[in-house]
Design an enzyme around this catalytic site. Sequence first.
Site, PDB file in Angstrom:
ATOM      1  N   CYS A   1      -2.159   8.720   2.944  1.00 16.34           N
ATOM      2  CA  CYS A   1      -1.865   8.464   1.534  1.00 16.34           C
ATOM      3  C   CYS A   1      -3.046   8.776   0.624  1.00 16.34           C
ATOM      4  O   CYS A   1      -2.877   8.847  -0.591  1.00 16.34           O
ATOM      5  CB  CYS A   1      -1.391   7.029   1.332  1.00 16.34           C
ATOM      6  SG  CYS A   1      -2.483   5.792   2.007  1.00 16.34           S
TER       7      CYS A   1
ATOM      8  N   GLU B   1       0.882  -1.175   0.000  1.00 15.36           N
ATOM      9  CA  GLU B   1       0.000   0.000   0.000  1.00 15.36           C
ATOM     10  C   GLU B   1       0.915   1.218   0.000  1.00 15.36           C
ATOM     11  O   GLU B   1       1.521   1.545   1.020  1.00 15.36           O
ATOM     12  CB  GLU B   1      -0.918  -0.002   1.229  1.00 15.36           C
ATOM     13  CG  GLU B   1      -1.861  -1.191   1.306  1.00 15.36           C
ATOM     14  CD  GLU B   1      -2.917  -1.194   0.231  1.00 15.36           C
ATOM     15  OE1 GLU B   1      -3.094  -0.141  -0.433  1.00 15.36           O
ATOM     16  OE2 GLU B   1      -3.566  -2.239   0.031  1.00 15.36           O
TER      17      GLU B   1
END
Length: 474
Positions: free
Chosen positions: A282, A248
């Site tokens: 993010c 990720e």
Amino acid sequence: MKDYKLFIDGRWVEGGPPLGVTHKYTGEVIATLPTARREDVDAAIAAAQRAAPVMADLPAHRRADILARAAATLRERKEDFARTIAAEAGKALKYARIEVERGITTFTLAAEEARRIHGETVPLDAVPAGEGYFGFYLRRPLGVIAAISPFNFPLNLVAHKVAPALAAGNTVVLKPASATPLTAVKLCQVLAEAGLPPGALNLVVGSGSTVGEWLVSDPRVAKVSFTGSAAVGRRITEIAGIKKITLELGNTSPVIVAPDADLDFVAQRCAVGAYYNSGQVCISVQRIYSQRPIYEPFTERFVKASEAMVVGDPLDERVDVGPMIDVREAERIEGWVREAQAGGAQVLTGGRREGAVYWPTVLTEVQPEMKVVAQEAFAPVAAVMACDDFEEALRQADATEYGLQVSVFTRDIQRVFRAIQRLNFGGVIINDTPAFRADHMPYGGNRQSGLGREGVRYAIEEMTNIQMVAIRLT
């Protein structure tokens, strides 16, 4: 100040030189924790390997009960966990409490999913070669999983690795971020109390270049689950060897604002999406593309919403934006903004730093090649850009090497489906920001944003192997 230890094979053990963990707003050292030496990492992997058959044989209902008890204990200790997160991560207390609620949800979902991991029958006689055979497949745990988590969600991003791994019958060696290991320590305490077998979860702390690489490259580790930067993700793919990997990674989260959007609502949502956790998310709002007829009114509203954010001590109930994780990160984004200004960008609000605190910042007149646009800012900075039409906004939003999540604000269903077709992102969010995530949905990125998907059910699929069984009947 408290002294903690590493957690290996069900015991709290000493390690190497101590690591000081600071309160990210005051800079005060609030706890110490030993860093892991090579022998500590080896012991943690060995313990996980010994416990792997124990976890694999543990009935699903018992794995589910352990995870459910952990969720219940997290709820009992919610405020302690929230205050720990606020102190060690600098996250505003209101958002730290939300993170704990999400962590509880993630463990609850994992308890539910543990009871329904299953395979399927396969109609082998669909082809001539399979006539006279009965087929089905099972899902089997992988074994030892290395879970490497970031600083920005020290509970819930740990939960998204640990909970599904245990639900599937795996064992885990967890390396939390060195800046925020205390929440992980407390989670290990919770899971041990919940009845997790010794060795099923092990905690080691240290640098990614040492402890992280020892974990990733070890052949006894069957899978690596990592959340962090694209550069480290690329390094993991180089040294991991033949094992499963979930990555990720980063994003430059774009938002498209169509002319029919509710500008007051969009401005408020973008302000929260850009600045919560000081933009260190993010999927934090970074690039906003507004069509020209609404560019000025939207920008005015967004600046006003940004200036309404309360900046200060994250343990203050009124605060929305606390410090960044350290002074170096605040200095980095300060340099990026100054570099953008030198290239013609305008700062409409913010653009100032005090220690590790960087004020919510709105930029305009930016260029696509500027770092604040092209690279992941991971800071409380967002840029607003004008577009001639919706198609141009789609092109600019998609002009990135990343592809985690993107959002579109519009009431027009035709625009919605054009966006879905045109945008190469793992998630397309309609009428909310890219920062939206429900903990049971498949979550992950395309392109340089990563490999695989999280979200409990989908993580379990990534953390199991399919075992095919074919039985000849005649």
